[in-house]
Write a protein that holds these residues in place. Structure first.
Motif: not given
Ligand SMILES: [Zn+2]
Length: 257
Positions: A145-166
């Motif tokens: 249970a984190l207060v916040g997180a950033v995926l630095h230098c994003f290297s995933g695909d569009a589906l991963m980005a959607e999941e990360a945003v969710r």
């Protein structure tokens, strides 16, 4: 001039030993008023804190990068002590790297997960490194249970980005988003909601065009902001305002601090 936040740089790097004062001043001169300087092990985390003490607008992240995972048991106690310093506003750079790092995935995951628990216990956000470990990174992030997180230098695909945003994660773009062949990354930078977007230089690495291949420095964040604004057909000050607001909220900074 608008405010920009460089959410990820390594100002401790020896590449800056000859002109660090000028690098920080040049950044401020183009509006980059806040920089998160990120440790990758005990020594660089200590150095990040020292630098944050020296320069207003510089803040420190403390953590053990997956490339140093083998040293976790030696450095864990001292790293945890550093986390209680007032200059520290995030745990990072931590994560998983199944591309370049030879340490076993099991050890990497244990080291990552333990540091996520440190962050949760201190209500600190985390700065995440992910190379070819997308599913495991998201699974680890979900398990604490984190207060916040950033995926630095994003290297995933569009589906991963959607999941990360969710999941409520921030997605940070670095200089590689300016490279002509980075079309799928550019498509993601165009589509990610503004409320989830951060910008970074990852200095001294990953210089944006037209400085590619040379030492990077935080003043070049403007080129990354310009590229993202162009991709999204927005004015650059809108991108600057949104990404700065996001970063200041994530890391708990106030204007003028
Ligand atoms: Zn980094």
């Amino acid at each position: 001039m608008f405010l920009l936040v460089d959410s990820h740089a390594h100002l401790d790097a020896a590449a800056f030993d000859c002109d660090r004062d000028a690098v920080v001043a040049r950044a401020a001169g183009v509006g980059v008023q806040h920089i998160l300087t990120v440790g990758t092990d005990l020594a660089t985390s200590q150095r990040a804190i020292e630098l944050a003490r020296c320069y207003p607008g510089l803040h420190a992240a403390v953590g053990l990068h997956p490339s140093a995972a083998e040293r976790f048991d030696q450095e864990a106690a001292a790293l945890q002590q550093l986390l209680d310093q007032p200059e520290v506003c995030a745990v990072g750079e931590i994560g998983l790297d199944y591309h370049r790092v030879s340490t076993s995935p099991e050890i990497q995951r244990r080291v990552f997960h333990t540091q996520l628990e440190w962050a949760a216990a201190r209500t600190l956000p985390v700065v995440v490194h992910d190379r070819e470990a997308h599913a495991d990174v998201l699974a680890c992030l979900r398990s604490v249970a984190l207060v916040g997180a950033v995926l630095h230098c994003f290297s995933g695909d569009a589906l991963m980005a959607e999941e990360a945003v969710r999941m409520g994660l921030f997605i940070s773009f670095a200089g590689n988003v300016t490279y002509p062949k980075a079309t799928s990354l550019q498509e993601i930078a165009r589509c990610v909601p503004l409320t989830a977007l951060l910008l970074e230089t990852d200095s001294p690495y990953l210089s944006p065009q037209p400085w590619r291949g040379r030492r990077n420095e935080p003043m070049h964040l403007t080129a990354i902001a310009n590229k993202v604004a162009e991709l999204r057909e927005l004015a650059v000050d809108e991108v600057a305002r949104a990404t700065s607001t996001n970063a200041m909220r994530l890391f708990g900074w106030n204007e003028g601090q």
